[in-house]
Design a protein around this motif. Sequence first.
Motif, short mmCIF file in Angstrom:
data_model
loop_
_atom_site.label_atom_id
_atom_site.label_comp_id
_atom_site.label_asym_id
_atom_site.label_seq_id
_atom_site.Cartn_x
_atom_site.Cartn_y
_atom_site.Cartn_z
N GLU A 108 17.85 -4.72 -64.57
CA GLU A 108 17.26 -5.95 -64.03
C GLU A 108 17.09 -7.00 -65.13
O GLU A 108 17.38 -8.19 -64.93
CB GLU A 108 15.89 -5.64 -63.41
N ASP A 109 16.63 -6.57 -66.31
CA ASP A 109 16.48 -7.50 -67.44
C ASP A 109 17.80 -8.15 -67.79
O ASP A 109 17.86 -9.35 -68.10
CB ASP A 109 15.95 -6.75 -68.68
N CYS A 110 18.87 -7.36 -67.75
CA CYS A 110 20.18 -7.89 -68.10
C CYS A 110 20.57 -9.03 -67.16
O CYS A 110 20.99 -10.10 -67.61
CB CYS A 110 21.21 -6.76 -68.04
N GLY B 154 27.82 -21.40 -63.53
CA GLY B 154 28.52 -20.42 -64.34
C GLY B 154 28.61 -19.06 -63.66
O GLY B 154 27.84 -18.74 -62.75
N ALA B 155 29.57 -18.24 -64.12
CA ALA B 155 29.87 -16.97 -63.48
C ALA B 155 29.46 -15.79 -64.35
O ALA B 155 29.65 -15.80 -65.56
CB ALA B 155 31.37 -16.87 -63.18
N PHE B 156 28.90 -14.76 -63.70
CA PHE B 156 28.65 -13.47 -64.33
C PHE B 156 29.59 -12.48 -63.66
O PHE B 156 29.51 -12.25 -62.44
CB PHE B 156 27.19 -13.05 -64.15
N VAL B 157 30.48 -11.89 -64.42
CA VAL B 157 31.50 -10.98 -63.90
C VAL B 157 31.19 -9.57 -64.38
O VAL B 157 31.03 -9.34 -65.58
CB VAL B 157 32.91 -11.39 -64.37
N ILE B 158 31.12 -8.64 -63.44
CA ILE B 158 30.93 -7.24 -63.82
C ILE B 158 32.00 -6.38 -63.17
O ILE B 158 32.52 -6.71 -62.10
CB ILE B 158 29.53 -6.70 -63.44
N ASP C 221 24.02 -6.14 -56.05
CA ASP C 221 23.81 -7.44 -55.42
C ASP C 221 22.33 -7.80 -55.36
O ASP C 221 21.94 -8.96 -55.58
CB ASP C 221 24.39 -7.45 -54.00
N GLU C 222 21.50 -6.83 -55.06
CA GLU C 222 20.06 -7.08 -54.98
C GLU C 222 19.49 -7.45 -56.35
O GLU C 222 18.64 -8.34 -56.46
CB GLU C 222 19.35 -5.84 -54.43
N MET C 223 19.96 -6.78 -57.41
CA MET C 223 19.52 -7.16 -58.75
C MET C 223 19.91 -8.60 -59.06
O MET C 223 19.13 -9.37 -59.63
CB MET C 223 20.12 -6.21 -59.79
N ALA C 224 21.12 -8.95 -58.68
CA ALA C 224 21.59 -10.31 -58.93
C ALA C 224 20.75 -11.33 -58.16
O ALA C 224 20.36 -12.37 -58.71
CB ALA C 224 23.06 -10.43 -58.53
N GLU C 225 20.46 -11.04 -56.91
CA GLU C 225 19.67 -11.97 -56.10
C GLU C 225 18.29 -12.20 -56.70
O GLU C 225 17.78 -13.33 -56.69
CB GLU C 225 19.55 -11.43 -54.67
N ARG C 226 17.70 -11.14 -57.23
CA ARG C 226 16.38 -11.30 -57.85
C ARG C 226 16.44 -12.14 -59.12
O ARG C 226 15.41 -12.68 -59.56
CB ARG C 226 15.77 -9.93 -58.14
N ALA C 227 17.62 -12.26 -59.69
CA ALA C 227 17.80 -13.11 -60.87
C ALA C 227 18.35 -14.49 -60.50
O ALA C 227 18.78 -15.25 -61.38
CB ALA C 227 18.76 -12.44 -61.85
N ALA C 228 18.35 -14.82 -59.21
CA ALA C 228 18.85 -16.11 -58.70
C ALA C 228 20.34 -16.26 -58.96
O ALA C 228 20.83 -17.36 -59.23
CB ALA C 228 18.07 -17.27 -59.31
N LEU C 229 21.07 -15.16 -58.85
CA LEU C 229 22.52 -15.18 -58.92
C LEU C 229 23.06 -14.74 -57.57
O LEU C 229 22.58 -13.77 -56.99
CB LEU C 229 23.04 -14.25 -60.02
N ARG C 230 24.08 -15.43 -57.09
CA ARG C 230 24.63 -15.10 -55.77
C ARG C 230 26.06 -14.58 -55.89
O ARG C 230 26.85 -15.07 -56.70
CB ARG C 230 24.59 -16.32 -54.85
N LEU C 231 26.37 -13.59 -55.09
CA LEU C 231 27.72 -13.04 -55.07
C LEU C 231 28.67 -14.04 -54.43
O LEU C 231 28.43 -14.51 -53.32
CB LEU C 231 27.73 -11.73 -54.27
N THR C 232 29.75 -14.37 -55.13
CA THR C 232 30.74 -15.31 -54.58
C THR C 232 32.11 -14.68 -54.38
O THR C 232 32.88 -15.15 -53.54
CB THR C 232 30.90 -16.53 -55.49
N GLU C 233 32.42 -13.61 -55.12
CA GLU C 233 33.72 -12.96 -54.97
C GLU C 233 33.54 -11.47 -55.28
O GLU C 233 32.75 -11.11 -56.16
CB GLU C 233 34.75 -13.54 -55.95
N TYR D 171 29.28 -13.21 -59.76
CA TYR D 171 28.01 -13.81 -59.35
C TYR D 171 27.89 -15.16 -60.03
O TYR D 171 28.31 -15.34 -61.17
CB TYR D 171 26.84 -12.92 -59.76
N ARG D 172 27.31 -16.12 -59.34
CA ARG D 172 27.18 -17.46 -59.91
C ARG D 172 25.74 -17.94 -59.86
O ARG D 172 25.00 -17.65 -58.92
CB ARG D 172 28.09 -18.45 -59.18
#
Length: 245
Positions: A121-123, A135-139, A208-220, A241-242
């Motif tokens: 979650e911190d990450c 900007g994009a976060f790609v995992i 996806d839930e971790m990303a949402e809690r960090a205000a990042l949304r899945l786009t692809e 995620y963006r």
Amino acid sequence: MFALDDPGLFGRLWAAGYDDGPNPDPAPAVDFLAALADGGPVLELAIGTGRVALPLAARGLQVEGVEASEEMVARLRAKPGGERLPVVVGDMADVPVSGPFTMVFLVYNTLFNLVDARRQEDCFRNVARVLAPGGAFVIETYVPDPDDIDRTESQVQVRSVTEDSATIRVHRFDREAQTFVRQTITFDGQGVHLKPFGMRYAWPEQIDEMAERAALRLTERYADWHRRPFDAGSTSHVSVYRRSS
């Protein structure tokens, strides 16, 4: 999990032979990331020996890195162009850089190397902090398979046997915590040598839930770096995620 909480442990144990191991061809990842980078600058978390970062930099992108292991960084520095990449030695969950970056990426299941769910979650939260708007976060990670967990945990895997040594591998899973410890054990004339490794795995919807809690949304989301469609039978995923503008 104690020792496995040390972010530099993997590199100290595995750096010497990492580039000789069964690593995937980085070219498809480099093609995908270069097309998404929007000119940079970009950041690789767990940059390792530079297998992805160096080819990206060779395409003219400004690439920075975070790596917990000085041993891994030394391997990167020994490669052509490696001395020019800015790399901070630190815990990738802290993302100890300023940014902003047009893209941050974390490949080859390495998100799972954070063996504590809170650190995962911190990450995400710290990546969101250094991303430029939009900007994009790609995992890239595998999709856990409960049947595979059952098969793996019940096996003692023989890795190598020579006239001088034998190496085996065993696993222990904690299904509730979604973690495992893997121990690679070598017996030779000098004694018993242990190389522990651990992961905290997660399913795509949990990520996806971790990303949402960090205000990042899945786009692809794709099944692989070739942008093949992701579906219920996919064994891995590449997710983008963006950060909202």
